[in-house]
Motif scaffolding. Structure first.
Motif, PDB file in Angstrom:
ATOM      1  N   ARG A 149      26.436   6.841 -65.839  1.00 37.79           N
ATOM      2  CA  ARG A 149      25.221   6.261 -66.433  1.00 37.79           C
ATOM      3  C   ARG A 149      23.970   6.955 -65.917  1.00 37.79           C
ATOM      4  O   ARG A 149      23.053   7.263 -66.696  1.00 37.79           O
ATOM      5  CB  ARG A 149      25.146   4.758 -66.144  1.00 37.79           C
ATOM      6  N   ILE A 150      23.922   7.209 -64.628  1.00 40.00           N
ATOM      7  CA  ILE A 150      22.736   7.873 -64.043  1.00 40.00           C
ATOM      8  C   ILE A 150      22.558   9.260 -64.631  1.00 40.00           C
ATOM      9  O   ILE A 150      21.469   9.628 -65.068  1.00 40.00           O
ATOM     10  CB  ILE A 150      22.856   7.926 -62.503  1.00 40.00           C
ATOM     11  N   SER A 152      23.812  10.468 -67.441  1.00 40.37           N
ATOM     12  CA  SER A 152      23.538  10.402 -68.879  1.00 40.37           C
ATOM     13  C   SER A 152      22.076  10.088 -69.133  1.00 40.37           C
ATOM     14  O   SER A 152      21.439  10.688 -70.004  1.00 40.37           O
ATOM     15  CB  SER A 152      24.407   9.328 -69.529  1.00 40.37           C
ATOM     16  N   ARG A 153      21.513   9.163 -68.413  1.00 44.12           N
ATOM     17  CA  ARG A 153      20.098   8.824 -68.566  1.00 44.12           C
ATOM     18  C   ARG A 153      19.202   9.991 -68.160  1.00 44.12           C
ATOM     19  O   ARG A 153      18.206  10.272 -68.829  1.00 44.12           O
ATOM     20  CB  ARG A 153      19.750   7.588 -67.750  1.00 44.12           C
ATOM     21  N   ALA A 154      19.574  10.661 -67.088  1.00 48.85           N
ATOM     22  CA  ALA A 154      18.755  11.786 -66.629  1.00 48.85           C
ATOM     23  C   ALA A 154      18.743  12.900 -67.668  1.00 48.85           C
ATOM     24  O   ALA A 154      17.699  13.496 -67.952  1.00 48.85           O
ATOM     25  CB  ALA A 154      19.273  12.309 -65.296  1.00 48.85           C
ATOM     26  N   ASN A 156      19.533  12.600 -71.001  1.00 45.11           N
ATOM     27  CA  ASN A 156      18.995  12.127 -72.274  1.00 45.11           C
ATOM     28  C   ASN A 156      17.481  11.965 -72.240  1.00 45.11           C
ATOM     29  O   ASN A 156      16.823  12.123 -73.256  1.00 45.11           O
ATOM     30  CB  ASN A 156      19.657  10.814 -72.686  1.00 45.11           C
ATOM     31  N   VAL A 157      16.923  11.639 -71.110  1.00 47.88           N
ATOM     32  CA  VAL A 157      15.479  11.456 -71.018  1.00 47.88           C
ATOM     33  C   VAL A 157      14.773  12.806 -71.134  1.00 47.88           C
ATOM     34  O   VAL A 157      13.652  12.893 -71.601  1.00 47.88           O
ATOM     35  CB  VAL A 157      15.108  10.722 -69.711  1.00 47.88           C
TER      36      VAL A 157
END
Length: 172
Positions: A149-150, A152-154, A156-157
């Motif tokens: 999750r970490i 993926s967010r990094a 995708n942002v």
């Protein structure tokens, strides 16, 4: 706690007295149905089972006891007047762990009880280690999901330069 299952009360009393001298508490049942009732009420460590009983024989009773005990190892030692090979085979197939023909030597029975206790203790140790291992594997899955999750967010942002991103995997 030992469960003695025999349709002859005198056999139950005799074995119960022998076991008491060795430090065992025991419960008695005079047929398979009583044995199942006692097994569901009490925490039984070992079962001494006669084969020939009214209403439900020892083989069927053992099958049902093994189903009730599920993952917990509860040794069943058949104590029977039967001496033929087919009875021994049937007992083992029903889930019995040992088979002694009556009349039996208490010394031999004591040695077999000690052997069953060692097997039971080993099984319990393995089960405890399996529980610990399962908990550690679940923790590892949770940590991997968190890392996913970490990252993926990094990504995708878009606030991270991908060429500088390296993977380091550590517990959270």
């Amino acid at each position: 706690m030992a469960l003695i299952v025999d349709d002859e009360p005198s056999n139950c009393r005799l074995l119960s007295q022998m076991l008491r001298r060795e430090g065992f508490d025991s419960r008695e049942a005079y047929d398979g149905f009583q044995a199942l009732e006692v097994f569901e009420r009490e925490f039984i460590d070992i079962v001494f089972m006669d084969v020939m009983m009214p209403r439900m024989d020892g083989f069927e009773t053992t099958r049902r006891l093994k189903q009730l005990s599920a993952a917990r190892f509860v040794p069943v030692i058949f104590l029977s007047a039967l001496r033929d090979e087919q009875s021994l085979i049937q007992g083992i197939e029903a889930g019995g762990d040992d088979f002694l023909s009556k009349p039996f030597s208490f010394g031999i029975l004591k040695a077999r009880i000690q052997a069953m206790e060692r097997v039971r203790d080993l099984q319990r140790a393995v089960a405890a280690k399996n529980e610990t291992l399962a908990a550690l594997l679940e923790q590892d899955r949770e940590e991997q999901a968190l890392a996913e999750r970490i990252f993926s967010r990094a990504i995708n942002v878009g606030n991270v330069a991908l060429e500088r991103l390296t993977l380091v995997q550590r517990p959270a």
